[in-house]
Motif scaffolding. Structure first.
Motif, PDB file in Angstrom:
ATOM      1  N   GLU A 166      61.122  54.830  48.254  1.00  0.00           N
ATOM      2  CA  GLU A 166      60.408  55.015  46.992  1.00  0.00           C
ATOM      3  C   GLU A 166      59.787  53.700  46.533  1.00  0.00           C
ATOM      4  O   GLU A 166      58.661  53.672  46.042  1.00  0.00           O
ATOM      5  N   ALA A 167      60.537  52.597  46.693  1.00  0.00           N
ATOM      6  CA  ALA A 167      60.027  51.284  46.295  1.00  0.00           C
ATOM      7  C   ALA A 167      58.773  50.933  47.089  1.00  0.00           C
ATOM      8  O   ALA A 167      57.815  50.376  46.545  1.00  0.00           O
ATOM      9  N   ALA A 168      58.776  51.268  48.370  1.00  0.00           N
ATOM     10  CA  ALA A 168      57.601  50.998  49.207  1.00  0.00           C
ATOM     11  C   ALA A 168      56.396  51.792  48.709  1.00  0.00           C
ATOM     12  O   ALA A 168      55.277  51.279  48.653  1.00  0.00           O
ATOM     13  N   ASP A 169      56.627  53.037  48.313  1.00  0.00           N
ATOM     14  CA  ASP A 169      55.547  53.872  47.793  1.00  0.00           C
ATOM     15  C   ASP A 169      55.018  53.303  46.476  1.00  0.00           C
ATOM     16  O   ASP A 169      53.802  53.264  46.244  1.00  0.00           O
ATOM     17  N   VAL A 170      55.932  52.848  45.610  1.00  0.00           N
ATOM     18  CA  VAL A 170      55.532  52.249  44.335  1.00  0.00           C
ATOM     19  C   VAL A 170      54.686  51.003  44.577  1.00  0.00           C
ATOM     20  O   VAL A 170      53.651  50.805  43.926  1.00  0.00           O
ATOM     21  N   PHE A 171      55.100  50.162  45.516  1.00  0.00           N
ATOM     22  CA  PHE A 171      54.336  48.962  45.844  1.00  0.00           C
ATOM     23  C   PHE A 171      52.926  49.305  46.321  1.00  0.00           C
ATOM     24  O   PHE A 171      51.950  48.639  45.962  1.00  0.00           O
ATOM     25  N   THR A 172      52.822  50.346  47.130  1.00  0.00           N
ATOM     26  CA  THR A 172      51.514  50.746  47.653  1.00  0.00           C
ATOM     27  C   THR A 172      50.575  51.173  46.532  1.00  0.00           C
ATOM     28  O   THR A 172      49.415  50.749  46.480  1.00  0.00           O
ATOM     29  N   VAL A 173      51.091  52.009  45.619  1.00  0.00           N
ATOM     30  CA  VAL A 173      50.267  52.491  44.505  1.00  0.00           C
ATOM     31  C   VAL A 173      49.938  51.349  43.552  1.00  0.00           C
ATOM     32  O   VAL A 173      48.802  51.207  43.082  1.00  0.00           O
ATOM     33  N   LEU A 174      50.943  50.512  43.265  1.00  0.00           N
ATOM     34  CA  LEU A 174      50.712  49.392  42.353  1.00  0.00           C
ATOM     35  C   LEU A 174      49.687  48.426  42.933  1.00  0.00           C
ATOM     36  O   LEU A 174      48.871  47.856  42.199  1.00  0.00           O
ATOM     37  N   GLY A 175      49.737  48.238  44.246  1.00  0.00           N
ATOM     38  CA  GLY A 175      48.764  47.360  44.894  1.00  0.00           C
ATOM     39  C   GLY A 175      47.344  47.854  44.709  1.00  0.00           C
ATOM     40  O   GLY A 175      46.419  47.063  44.467  1.00  0.00           O
ATOM     41  N   ALA A 176      47.152  49.183  44.811  1.00  0.00           N
ATOM     42  CA  ALA A 176      45.818  49.755  44.605  1.00  0.00           C
ATOM     43  C   ALA A 176      45.357  49.557  43.167  1.00  0.00           C
ATOM     44  O   ALA A 176      44.190  49.211  42.905  1.00  0.00           O
ATOM     45  N   LEU A 177      46.284  49.743  42.216  1.00  0.00           N
ATOM     46  CA  LEU A 177      45.934  49.560  40.800  1.00  0.00           C
ATOM     47  C   LEU A 177      45.579  48.104  40.505  1.00  0.00           C
ATOM     48  O   LEU A 177      44.603  47.814  39.812  1.00  0.00           O
ATOM     49  N   GLU A 178      46.375  47.183  41.036  1.00  0.00           N
ATOM     50  CA  GLU A 178      46.119  45.767  40.751  1.00  0.00           C
ATOM     51  C   GLU A 178      44.864  45.259  41.469  1.00  0.00           C
ATOM     52  O   GLU A 178      44.196  44.354  40.974  1.00  0.00           O
ATOM     53  N   ALA A 179      44.567  45.837  42.620  1.00  0.00           N
ATOM     54  CA  ALA A 179      43.332  45.446  43.303  1.00  0.00           C
ATOM     55  C   ALA A 179      42.123  45.814  42.451  1.00  0.00           C
ATOM     56  O   ALA A 179      41.174  45.025  42.305  1.00  0.00           O
ATOM     57  N   LEU A 180      42.159  47.012  41.856  1.00  0.00           N
ATOM     58  CA  LEU A 180      41.084  47.428  40.960  1.00  0.00           C
ATOM     59  C   LEU A 180      41.055  46.563  39.708  1.00  0.00           C
ATOM     60  O   LEU A 180      39.988  46.117  39.259  1.00  0.00           O
ATOM     61  N   ALA A 181      42.243  46.296  39.158  1.00  0.00           N
ATOM     62  CA  ALA A 181      42.330  45.448  37.960  1.00  0.00           C
ATOM     63  C   ALA A 181      41.776  44.060  38.243  1.00  0.00           C
ATOM     64  O   ALA A 181      41.068  43.472  37.408  1.00  0.00           O
ATOM     65  N   GLY A 182      42.076  43.528  39.424  1.00  0.00           N
ATOM     66  CA  GLY A 182      41.588  42.203  39.786  1.00  0.00           C
ATOM     67  C   GLY A 182      40.077  42.151  39.868  1.00  0.00           C
ATOM     68  O   GLY A 182      39.455  41.185  39.419  1.00  0.00           O
ATOM     69  N   GLN A 183      39.486  43.193  40.444  1.00  0.00           N
ATOM     70  CA  GLN A 183      38.026  43.244  40.526  1.00  0.00           C
ATOM     71  C   GLN A 183      37.399  43.223  39.132  1.00  0.00           C
ATOM     72  O   GLN A 183      36.432  42.494  38.880  1.00  0.00           O
ATOM     73  N   LEU A 184      37.964  44.036  38.232  1.00  0.00           N
ATOM     74  CA  LEU A 184      37.434  44.083  36.865  1.00  0.00           C
ATOM     75  C   LEU A 184      37.676  42.758  36.143  1.00  0.00           C
ATOM     76  O   LEU A 184      36.821  42.284  35.387  1.00  0.00           O
ATOM     77  N   ALA A 185      38.849  42.169  36.372  1.00  0.00           N
ATOM     78  CA  ALA A 185      39.196  40.916  35.689  1.00  0.00           C
ATOM     79  C   ALA A 185      38.256  39.784  36.093  1.00  0.00           C
ATOM     80  O   ALA A 185      37.870  38.966  35.250  1.00  0.00           O
ATOM     81  N   THR A 186      37.886  39.713  37.372  1.00  0.00           N
ATOM     82  CA  THR A 186      36.988  38.626  37.803  1.00  0.00           C
ATOM     83  C   THR A 186      35.622  38.739  37.131  1.00  0.00           C
ATOM     84  O   THR A 186      34.935  37.740  36.929  1.00  0.00           O
ATOM     85  N   GLN A 187      35.238  39.956  36.763  1.00  0.00           N
ATOM     86  CA  GLN A 187      33.968  40.160  36.066  1.00  0.00           C
ATOM     87  C   GLN A 187      34.073  39.800  34.586  1.00  0.00           C
ATOM     88  O   GLN A 187      33.113  39.313  33.986  1.00  0.00           O
ATOM     89  N   ARG A 188      35.254  40.029  34.006  1.00  0.00           N
ATOM     90  CA  ARG A 188      35.377  40.003  32.549  1.00  0.00           C
ATOM     91  C   ARG A 188      36.146  38.814  31.983  1.00  0.00           C
ATOM     92  O   ARG A 188      36.080  38.565  30.769  1.00  0.00           O
ATOM     93  N   MET A 189      36.865  38.075  32.798  1.00  0.00           N
ATOM     94  CA  MET A 189      37.671  36.970  32.268  1.00  0.00           C
ATOM     95  C   MET A 189      36.787  35.833  31.781  1.00  0.00           C
ATOM     96  O   MET A 189      35.842  35.431  32.462  1.00  0.00           O
ATOM     97  N   SER A 190      37.143  35.306  30.617  1.00  0.00           N
ATOM     98  CA  SER A 190      36.439  34.140  30.093  1.00  0.00           C
ATOM     99  C   SER A 190      36.993  32.885  30.752  1.00  0.00           C
ATOM    100  O   SER A 190      38.043  32.908  31.411  1.00  0.00           O
ATOM    101  N   LEU A 191      36.299  31.765  30.563  1.00  0.00           N
ATOM    102  CA  LEU A 191      36.782  30.500  31.110  1.00  0.00           C
ATOM    103  C   LEU A 191      38.139  30.128  30.503  1.00  0.00           C
ATOM    104  O   LEU A 191      38.998  29.572  31.190  1.00  0.00           O
ATOM    105  N   GLU A 192      38.324  30.456  29.232  1.00  0.00           N
ATOM    106  CA  GLU A 192      39.600  30.161  28.573  1.00  0.00           C
ATOM    107  C   GLU A 192      40.720  30.992  29.204  1.00  0.00           C
ATOM    108  O   GLU A 192      41.829  30.482  29.431  1.00  0.00           O
ATOM    109  N   GLN A 193      40.444  32.249  29.512  1.00  0.00           N
ATOM    110  CA  GLN A 193      41.455  33.088  30.147  1.00  0.00           C
ATOM    111  C   GLN A 193      41.822  32.560  31.534  1.00  0.00           C
ATOM    112  O   GLN A 193      42.992  32.568  31.923  1.00  0.00           O
TER     113      GLN A 193
END
Length: 255
Positions: A102-129
């Motif tokens: 189950e932990a492996a499955d959670v890691f897989t799903v979380l990885g997909a979510l964070e990969a998407l979050a990372g893409q959005l964050a690189t577009q939206r993060m300010s220099l201060e962030q």
């Protein structure tokens, strides 16, 4: 977010209902006690102070944490929802035994979510962030170099949370938070393997560099592989455990 203000020009009431005021104060206090209990018990589980399968007793925990049994009981319900404890039919409560698959499955799903979050964050993060993220990364490096495992895990959690929050996507953040407690427990298992800990830290260095460079494609690949490597570490940990158990069985039969 700005500080909430009272409406301008609104007069204070001439009569104060002290009983209602006391009730209003009591409710937030109960909520804080429940949250404190959740955080304390969760930390005890993550650190291994409360071992998998160990029975949790309301009276003992209320005495240890210096609070009544009510917030402890409410904390149990929250932690059960996170999959960290099991509420058994006989009304006893135990620390759940991690399910590696189950932990492996959670890691897989979380990885997909964070990969998407990372893409959005690189577009939206300010220099201060990005500067604040750099400070968090410096903390992570310090705790790795001093082998402070628990502090490292907390810094690691803050970094992942900061990146997800920087995506500025409420739906993504909500989905991520639902999975987070299960993933955090798995992370505590993987850092017990020093080789994986060193690899994970190096991956974090590359993740931070990709954010600074605002390299979306590179960041997506790094975050996906970061979690995939965590899954592999869990599988190796389980294989080592089975090998140890077999060795003990063989040693017992030959003895």
């Amino acid at each position: 977010m700005g500080r909430l203000q009272n409406p301008a020009g609104k007069a204070s009431p001439a009569v104060v209902d002290t009983e209602a005021d006391d009730i209003g104060k009591e409710e937030p206090r109960k909520g804080r006690l429940r949250l404190d209990a959740v955080k304390s018990i969760r930390k005890m589980i993550f650190s291994g102070e409360l071992a998998p399968g160990e029975r949790l007793r309301e009276v003992a925990l209320s005495e240890e944490l210096g609070m009544s049994r009510t917030p402890i009981r409410e904390a149990f319900r929250t932690l059960a929802g996170e999959g960290l404890i099991d509420l058994l039919p006989n009304r006893s409560v135990i620390v759940s035994v991690p399910d590696k698959s189950e932990a492996a499955d959670v890691f897989t799903v979380l990885g997909a979510l964070e990969a998407l979050a990372g893409q959005l964050a690189t577009q939206r993060m300010s220099l201060e962030q990005i500067e604040i993220l750099g400070e968090l990364h410096a903390d992570l490096a310090h705790y790795f170099e001093t082998a402070n495992r628990l502090a490292y895990l907390e810094a690691n959690r803050l970094i992942h949370e900061y990146i997800v929050e920087a995506s500025d996507s409420p739906s993504l953040v909500l989905a991520w938070r639902l999975l987070l407690p299960r993933a955090e427990r798995a992370r505590h298992v993987t850092t017990l393997d020093h080789d994986r800990w060193a690899e994970a830290f190096q991956e974090h260095c590359e993740i931070y560099a990709a954010i600074v460079a605002r390299d979306e494609a590179r960041l997506k690949q790094l975050l996906e592989s970061h979690f995939a490597n965590g899954v592999e570490s869990l599988k190796k940990s389980e294989a080592r455990k089975r090998a140890t158990e077999r060795a003990e069985i063989y040693a017992g039969r030959s003895g």
